[in-house]
Design a protein around this motif. Structure first.
Motif, PDB file in Angstrom:
ATOM      1  N   ILE A  22       0.835  -1.207   0.000  1.00  0.00           N
ATOM      2  CA  ILE A  22       0.000   0.000   0.000  1.00  0.00           C
ATOM      3  C   ILE A  22       0.867   1.253   0.000  1.00  0.00           C
ATOM      4  CG2 ILE A  22      -1.716   1.305   1.314  1.00  0.00           C
ATOM      5  CD1 ILE A  22      -2.764  -1.412   2.355  1.00  0.00           C
ATOM      6  N   ILE A  23       1.898   1.258   0.874  1.00  0.00           N
ATOM      7  CA  ILE A  23       2.760   2.445   0.993  1.00  0.00           C
ATOM      8  C   ILE A  23       3.544   2.678  -0.296  1.00  0.00           C
ATOM      9  CG2 ILE A  23       4.768   3.399   2.189  1.00  0.00           C
ATOM     10  CD1 ILE A  23       3.736   2.000   4.739  1.00  0.00           C
ATOM     11  N   ALA A  29       2.555   6.532  -6.942  1.00  0.00           N
ATOM     12  CA  ALA A  29       1.478   7.341  -7.523  1.00  0.00           C
ATOM     13  C   ALA A  29       1.668   8.822  -7.195  1.00  0.00           C
ATOM     14  CB  ALA A  29       0.127   6.851  -7.006  1.00  0.00           C
ATOM     15  N   ALA A  30       2.064   9.105  -5.954  1.00  0.00           N
ATOM     16  CA  ALA A  30       2.307  10.492  -5.558  1.00  0.00           C
ATOM     17  C   ALA A  30       3.477  11.082  -6.343  1.00  0.00           C
ATOM     18  CB  ALA A  30       2.585  10.573  -4.060  1.00  0.00           C
ATOM     19  N   ALA A  31       4.501  10.248  -6.611  1.00  0.00           N
ATOM     20  CA  ALA A  31       5.648  10.715  -7.390  1.00  0.00           C
ATOM     21  C   ALA A  31       5.232  11.087  -8.809  1.00  0.00           C
ATOM     22  CB  ALA A  31       6.737   9.636  -7.417  1.00  0.00           C
ATOM     23  N   LEU A  32       4.317  10.307  -9.400  1.00  0.00           N
ATOM     24  CA  LEU A  32       3.816  10.623 -10.741  1.00  0.00           C
ATOM     25  C   LEU A  32       3.058  11.952 -10.749  1.00  0.00           C
ATOM     26  CD1 LEU A  32       2.521   7.183 -12.080  1.00  0.00           C
ATOM     27  CD2 LEU A  32       4.435   8.513 -12.964  1.00  0.00           C
ATOM     28  N   ALA A 244      -1.606  -1.433 -12.696  1.00  0.00           N
ATOM     29  CA  ALA A 244      -2.870  -0.843 -13.139  1.00  0.00           C
ATOM     30  C   ALA A 244      -3.184   0.440 -12.371  1.00  0.00           C
ATOM     31  CB  ALA A 244      -4.007  -1.852 -12.966  1.00  0.00           C
ATOM     32  N   VAL A 245      -2.926   0.416 -11.050  1.00  0.00           N
ATOM     33  CA  VAL A 245      -3.174   1.611 -10.227  1.00  0.00           C
ATOM     34  C   VAL A 245      -2.264   2.754 -10.659  1.00  0.00           C
ATOM     35  CG1 VAL A 245      -3.034   2.576  -7.896  1.00  0.00           C
ATOM     36  CG2 VAL A 245      -4.014   0.305  -8.246  1.00  0.00           C
ATOM     37  N   VAL A 249      -3.454   6.295 -12.357  1.00  0.00           N
ATOM     38  CA  VAL A 249      -3.140   7.611 -11.790  1.00  0.00           C
ATOM     39  C   VAL A 249      -2.367   8.446 -12.803  1.00  0.00           C
ATOM     40  CG1 VAL A 249      -1.806   8.806 -10.013  1.00  0.00           C
ATOM     41  CG2 VAL A 249      -3.175   6.808  -9.402  1.00  0.00           C
ATOM     42  N   GLY A 250      -1.366   7.822 -13.451  1.00  0.00           N
ATOM     43  CA  GLY A 250      -0.571   8.543 -14.442  1.00  0.00           C
ATOM     44  C   GLY A 250      -1.415   9.019 -15.609  1.00  0.00           C
TER      45      GLY A 250
END
Length: 416
Positions: A22-23, A29-32, A244-245, A249-250
């Motif tokens: 999860i982390i 995702a946050a980096a993208l 996929a996640v 997000v990207g």
């Protein structure tokens, strides 16, 4: 067969609920999102006073030409004529009221020279812009001394026209190669880190169950071979879920900012001309690379009885992945070399090196197909061999960090 899907589901859900999964997914995702909004984030921390530079023009004639050059360069550096003493300005630099002090003088031949003072020499962007602007001023002054007109100076400093033309039909242009190199570079990093992460996860999963003696209970109800492939597929599905996640997000981040991301980083890395075939090949080689190395990792993980021994046991496998990655990095600059071509058909290097060639070159369709078949056959052979080792390896206990235990595991399998 029900037991197979039970273990597969358990492997998938346990990893999906793990805090590490999860982390890591949130961080990526946050980096993208951060990357897509990088300019906005940087600008929010930019303070106008931070680029103020005091100027002491001891010649009395260099300040204005330098200021004009910076304006022509659209520089954010703000020059301020210094009326205070040098010591007073240095105090203001220490208090960060000024970024630095630029002292302009003339050399013995009447050309400009400068001394830049600041708290540290780490601000290379500021000094680089100042040096470039002063270089233009120097060129103009030198041209005046030589009685050169502005047109003659421009002609002298203009770059030579040098065009490239490919003779092979369908060969990529220089611009297309540059864009392909960028997107292949990004995807190679993704394949490299993903294969290492998920293959290691497979080895750790096997070793954890074995060290906790859960394996002994599982063996009584499910064959070791079913366990091995259930874990490999289960963790592979975890990887696809994370992928996929991240892609979702990207995609939505880039769609939302597509008008702002035209050109610059977005164009330089080839995202504007990203083809569907490259994405498909990236997914295919990622999956095949994962199954190849995950099978090997499960084999090696079954030989250790303690989690502490896993990294030592799988280290040669990690080196194989690293070698394939380094070959791919070399191939970015020389994708047509014989060395890159040959290594693209070596199974442990194929996932990255063949993908590099597919992304950079216009290969005949049969070449990537041969690479895919090489991987499929290698996975099948390694799966058969790995199943024999795994069946006996899960029964080996005690200190085990030697590859000689592979023979012991096969002997145990033969006796069963």
């Amino acid at each position: 067969m029900n037991n197979f899907f039970l273990i597969l589901g358990h492997s998938y859900m346990s990893k999906l609920k793990a805090k590490s999964f999860i982390i890591s997914t949130i961080i990526i995702a946050a980096a993208l999102v951060l990357l897509a909004n990088f300019d906005s984030v940087i600008s929010s921390f930019t303070v106008d006073e931070g680029s103020r530079v005091a100027v002491q023009d001891e010649t009395g004639k260099l300040y204005e030409p330098l200021l004009e050059q910076l304006e022509m360069m659209n520089s954010e550096i703000q020059l301020k004529p210094a009326s205070e003493s040098t010591k007073e300005i240095e105090k203001k630099i220490e208090s960060e009221e000024y970024k630095g002090l630029l002292v302009l003088t003339e050399s013995s031949d009447g050309l400009p020279q400068a001394l830049y003072k600041s708290n540290s020499l780490s601000e290379s962007a500021v000094t680089g812009e100042l040096q470039a602007a002063l270089q233009n001023v120097k060129s103009s002054l030198a041209a005046g001394k030589l009685d050169l007109s502005g047109e003659e100076l421009s002609l002298l400093s203009a770059p030579v026209d040098f065009e490239k033309e490919a003779l092979l039909e369908g060969a990529k242009s220089e611009e297309e190669l540059s864009q392909a190199r960028g997107i292949v570079y990004v995807l190679l990093f993704f394949i490299y880190f993903s294969v290492i992460a998920y293959a290691n996860m497979t080895a750790m999963e096997v070793a954890t169950e074995k060290s906790s003696r859960v394996m002994e209970i599982l063996i009584s109800s499910v064959s070791p071979v079913k366990q091995m492939f259930a874990k490999i597929i289960g963790i592979g599905l975890v990887g696809l879920t994370q992928l996929a996640v991240i892609l979702g997000v990207g995609y939505f981040t880039l769609i939302r900012k597509k008008d702002e991301l035209v050109g610059g980083f977005f164009e330089g890395f080839g995202f504007e001309s990203l083809s569907l075939s490259v994405i498909i090949y990236a997914i295919i080689f990622f999956l095949l690379g994962y199954f190849l190395y995950a099978t090997l990792a499960a084999l090696l993980g079954s030989l250790v009885s303690r989690i502490e021994d896993v990294q030592q046991m799988i280290m040669p496998m990690t080196f194989l992945i690293m070698i394939g990655f380094f070959i791919s990095m070399f191939g970015l600059g020389s994708p047509e070399s014989g060395f890159v071509t040959v290594t693209s058909y070596i199974p442990f290097f194929t996932p990255m090196v063949m993908f590099l060639r597919v992304g950079m070159l216009n290969l005949p369709v049969y070449e990537p197909i041969i690479g895919i078949l090489v991987l499929v056959v290698s996975i099948a052979l390694l799966g058969v061999f790995g199943a024999r080792v795994y069946r006996g390896g899960v029964l080996l206990y005690g200190k085990s960090n030697s590859y000689k235990d592979i023979k012991k595991a096969i002997d145990l399998t033969s006796k069963k």
